[in-house]
Design a protein around this motif. Sequence first.
Motif, mmCIF file in Angstrom:
data_model
loop_
_atom_site.group_PDB
_atom_site.id
_atom_site.type_symbol
_atom_site.label_atom_id
_atom_site.label_comp_id
_atom_site.label_asym_id
_atom_site.label_seq_id
_atom_site.Cartn_x
_atom_site.Cartn_y
_atom_site.Cartn_z
ATOM 1 N N GLN A 86 45.129 29.476 41.951
ATOM 2 C CA GLN A 86 43.771 29.644 41.434
ATOM 3 C C GLN A 86 42.795 29.043 42.438
ATOM 4 O O GLN A 86 43.188 28.335 43.357
ATOM 5 C CB GLN A 86 43.625 28.965 40.072
ATOM 6 N N TYR A 87 41.528 29.343 42.275
ATOM 7 C CA TYR A 87 40.492 28.906 43.205
ATOM 8 C C TYR A 87 40.730 29.534 44.589
ATOM 9 O O TYR A 87 40.837 30.741 44.691
ATOM 10 C CB TYR A 87 40.383 27.378 43.253
ATOM 11 N N ILE A 88 40.897 28.745 45.659
ATOM 12 C CA ILE A 88 40.893 29.332 47.003
ATOM 13 C C ILE A 88 42.250 29.252 47.694
ATOM 14 O O ILE A 88 42.804 30.275 48.094
ATOM 15 C CB ILE A 88 39.827 28.655 47.886
ATOM 16 N N ALA A 89 42.785 28.057 47.860
ATOM 17 C CA ALA A 89 43.908 27.861 48.779
ATOM 18 C C ALA A 89 45.138 28.691 48.424
ATOM 19 O O ALA A 89 45.673 29.412 49.271
ATOM 20 C CB ALA A 89 44.273 26.376 48.840
ATOM 21 N N GLY A 90 45.631 28.587 47.196
ATOM 22 C CA GLY A 90 46.823 29.329 46.807
ATOM 23 C C GLY A 90 46.653 30.832 46.939
ATOM 24 O O GLY A 90 47.468 31.506 47.595
ATOM 25 N N PRO A 144 45.366 33.358 34.021
ATOM 26 C CA PRO A 144 45.376 33.076 32.589
ATOM 27 C C PRO A 144 44.937 34.301 31.787
ATOM 28 O O PRO A 144 44.355 35.242 32.339
ATOM 29 C CB PRO A 144 44.366 31.929 32.445
ATOM 30 N N VAL A 145 45.181 34.247 30.501
ATOM 31 C CA VAL A 145 44.864 35.386 29.637
ATOM 32 C C VAL A 145 43.382 35.740 29.692
ATOM 33 O O VAL A 145 43.006 36.924 29.672
ATOM 34 C CB VAL A 145 45.284 35.077 28.180
ATOM 35 N N ASP A 146 42.514 34.719 29.767
ATOM 36 C CA ASP A 146 41.074 34.966 29.760
ATOM 37 C C ASP A 146 40.496 35.119 31.169
ATOM 38 O O ASP A 146 39.280 35.055 31.367
ATOM 39 C CB ASP A 146 40.333 33.868 29.007
ATOM 40 N N GLY A 147 41.342 35.340 32.150
ATOM 41 C CA GLY A 147 40.851 35.607 33.495
ATOM 42 C C GLY A 147 41.018 34.420 34.426
ATOM 43 O O GLY A 147 41.499 33.360 34.026
ATOM 44 N N PRO A 148 40.609 34.579 35.696
ATOM 45 C CA PRO A 148 40.798 33.521 36.694
ATOM 46 C C PRO A 148 40.037 32.253 36.341
ATOM 47 O O PRO A 148 38.965 32.302 35.708
ATOM 48 C CB PRO A 148 40.263 34.155 37.985
ATOM 49 N N MET A 149 40.568 31.119 36.775
ATOM 50 C CA MET A 149 39.929 29.832 36.495
ATOM 51 C C MET A 149 38.642 29.665 37.292
ATOM 52 O O MET A 149 37.789 28.858 36.937
ATOM 53 C CB MET A 149 40.912 28.700 36.815
ATOM 54 N N TRP A 150 38.505 30.405 38.378
ATOM 55 C CA TRP A 150 37.295 30.384 39.213
ATOM 56 C C TRP A 150 36.680 31.768 39.171
ATOM 57 O O TRP A 150 37.189 32.707 39.756
ATOM 58 C CB TRP A 150 37.663 29.998 40.649
ATOM 59 N N SER A 165 34.448 34.007 40.525
ATOM 60 C CA SER A 165 33.661 34.141 41.749
ATOM 61 C C SER A 165 33.858 35.525 42.351
ATOM 62 O O SER A 165 34.959 36.093 42.281
ATOM 63 C CB SER A 165 34.094 33.083 42.762
ATOM 64 N N PRO A 166 32.811 36.075 42.992
ATOM 65 C CA PRO A 166 32.977 37.339 43.726
ATOM 66 C C PRO A 166 34.018 37.246 44.828
ATOM 67 O O PRO A 166 34.569 38.268 45.252
ATOM 68 C CB PRO A 166 31.576 37.593 44.311
ATOM 69 N N ALA A 167 34.314 36.021 45.278
ATOM 70 C CA ALA A 167 35.311 35.841 46.334
ATOM 71 C C ALA A 167 36.694 36.318 45.896
ATOM 72 O O ALA A 167 37.546 36.634 46.741
ATOM 73 C CB ALA A 167 35.379 34.376 46.756
ATOM 74 N N ASN A 168 36.931 36.380 44.588
ATOM 75 C CA ASN A 168 38.235 36.833 44.100
ATOM 76 C C ASN A 168 38.543 38.265 44.520
ATOM 77 O O ASN A 168 39.716 38.646 44.630
ATOM 78 C CB ASN A 168 38.297 36.713 42.573
ATOM 79 N N ALA A 169 37.510 39.049 44.756
ATOM 80 C CA ALA A 169 37.731 40.436 45.195
ATOM 81 C C ALA A 169 38.446 40.466 46.541
ATOM 82 O O ALA A 169 39.243 41.370 46.812
ATOM 83 C CB ALA A 169 36.402 41.181 45.282
ATOM 84 N N ILE A 170 38.177 39.466 47.378
ATOM 85 C CA ILE A 170 38.852 39.369 48.673
ATOM 86 C C ILE A 170 40.189 38.642 48.530
ATOM 87 O O ILE A 170 41.228 39.103 49.016
ATOM 88 C CB ILE A 170 37.978 38.626 49.695
ATOM 89 N N LEU A 171 40.164 37.516 47.831
ATOM 90 C CA LEU A 171 41.368 36.695 47.713
ATOM 91 C C LEU A 171 42.501 37.427 47.007
ATOM 92 O O LEU A 171 43.676 37.157 47.271
ATOM 93 C CB LEU A 171 41.044 35.400 46.959
ATOM 94 N N ASN A 172 42.168 38.356 46.109
ATOM 95 C CA ASN A 172 43.203 39.061 45.353
ATOM 96 C C ASN A 172 43.374 40.510 45.787
ATOM 97 O O ASN A 172 43.897 41.335 45.028
ATOM 98 C CB ASN A 172 42.899 38.981 43.856
ATOM 99 N N ASP A 202 49.858 33.770 29.371
ATOM 100 C CA ASP A 202 49.623 32.457 28.782
ATOM 101 C C ASP A 202 50.876 31.625 29.011
ATOM 102 O O ASP A 202 51.859 31.749 28.271
ATOM 103 C CB ASP A 202 49.329 32.588 27.286
ATOM 104 N N LEU A 203 50.864 30.788 30.029
ATOM 105 C CA LEU A 203 52.052 30.023 30.385
ATOM 106 C C LEU A 203 52.386 28.955 29.352
ATOM 107 O O LEU A 203 53.486 28.383 29.387
ATOM 108 C CB LEU A 203 51.863 29.373 31.759
ATOM 109 N N LYS A 204 51.471 28.677 28.422
ATOM 110 C CA LYS A 204 51.729 27.703 27.368
ATOM 111 C C LYS A 204 52.439 28.332 26.174
ATOM 112 O O LYS A 204 52.839 27.625 25.254
ATOM 113 C CB LYS A 204 50.419 27.046 26.920
ATOM 114 N N SER A 205 52.577 29.650 26.207
ATOM 115 C CA SER A 205 53.285 30.344 25.130
ATOM 116 C C SER A 205 54.712 30.659 25.571
ATOM 117 O O SER A 205 54.995 30.793 26.773
ATOM 118 C CB SER A 205 52.569 31.646 24.752
ATOM 119 N N GLU A 206 55.623 30.800 24.603
ATOM 120 C CA GLU A 206 57.015 31.089 24.921
ATOM 121 C C GLU A 206 57.159 32.434 25.635
ATOM 122 O O GLU A 206 57.894 32.545 26.620
ATOM 123 C CB GLU A 206 57.849 31.088 23.638
#
Length: 213
Positions: free
Chosen positions: A20-24, A43-49, A51-58, A67-71
């Motif tokens: 999430q965010y930038i480095a990973g 996450p289910v509700d979208g990226p934690m950051w 940002s328009p930068a996600n268009a490049i990063l992803n 949802d990693l907290k669910s089974e």
Amino acid sequence: MYSSFSKLPLTGVKVVDFGQYIAGPAVAMLLGDLGATIVHVDPVDGPMWDSPANAILNRNKVIVNLDLKSEQGLQDALTLIAEADIVIENFRPGKLAALGIDFMALREARPELITLSVPGFASNDAERRDLRAFESVVAASSGVFTDMGLNRVLMGINPSFSPLPLASAYAAQIAASATVLALQSRQTTGLGDHIEVPLAAAVMEGLCYNSIK
């Protein structure tokens, strides 16, 4: 006759990107540019950051929402990992393991797996490892605003804030290079590796280089 198809070097390599965010995400982006197949987990509700930068990063990634907290979400994530060559995360040390995705256990079950952690601070940094390591926190803790280059402390000039994500940029490049080297080593040994590239350590590489110059 020459084929117009050029096979990229990481074609066939499968990556699961929990970043999430930038480095990973940036590391996974670079591996994708080299031909790897990337599945990015948000996450289910979208990226934690948000940002328009996600268009490049992803770019060039398949994005799934879990949802990693669910089974069910955890099981779906483990199913993705079971088919992966590389798994990437950049949370605080121990956070992903607490959710049930333990890199050590995964590599014991599959020694060929390559796991990459890109935390803000090193897992053995008892003082800072649990900090929420946003870019500005890493930069301030590492002396970026005071010591970056000879035009700061060494010349008596006041600290200067920079909004550039220098730590993430350095860490992404170092982590991507280390991951490719781990893949190369695996071709000989059959064994994967666990790699940790803390943002604070990566940006110190830049500080040292600039000081030398």
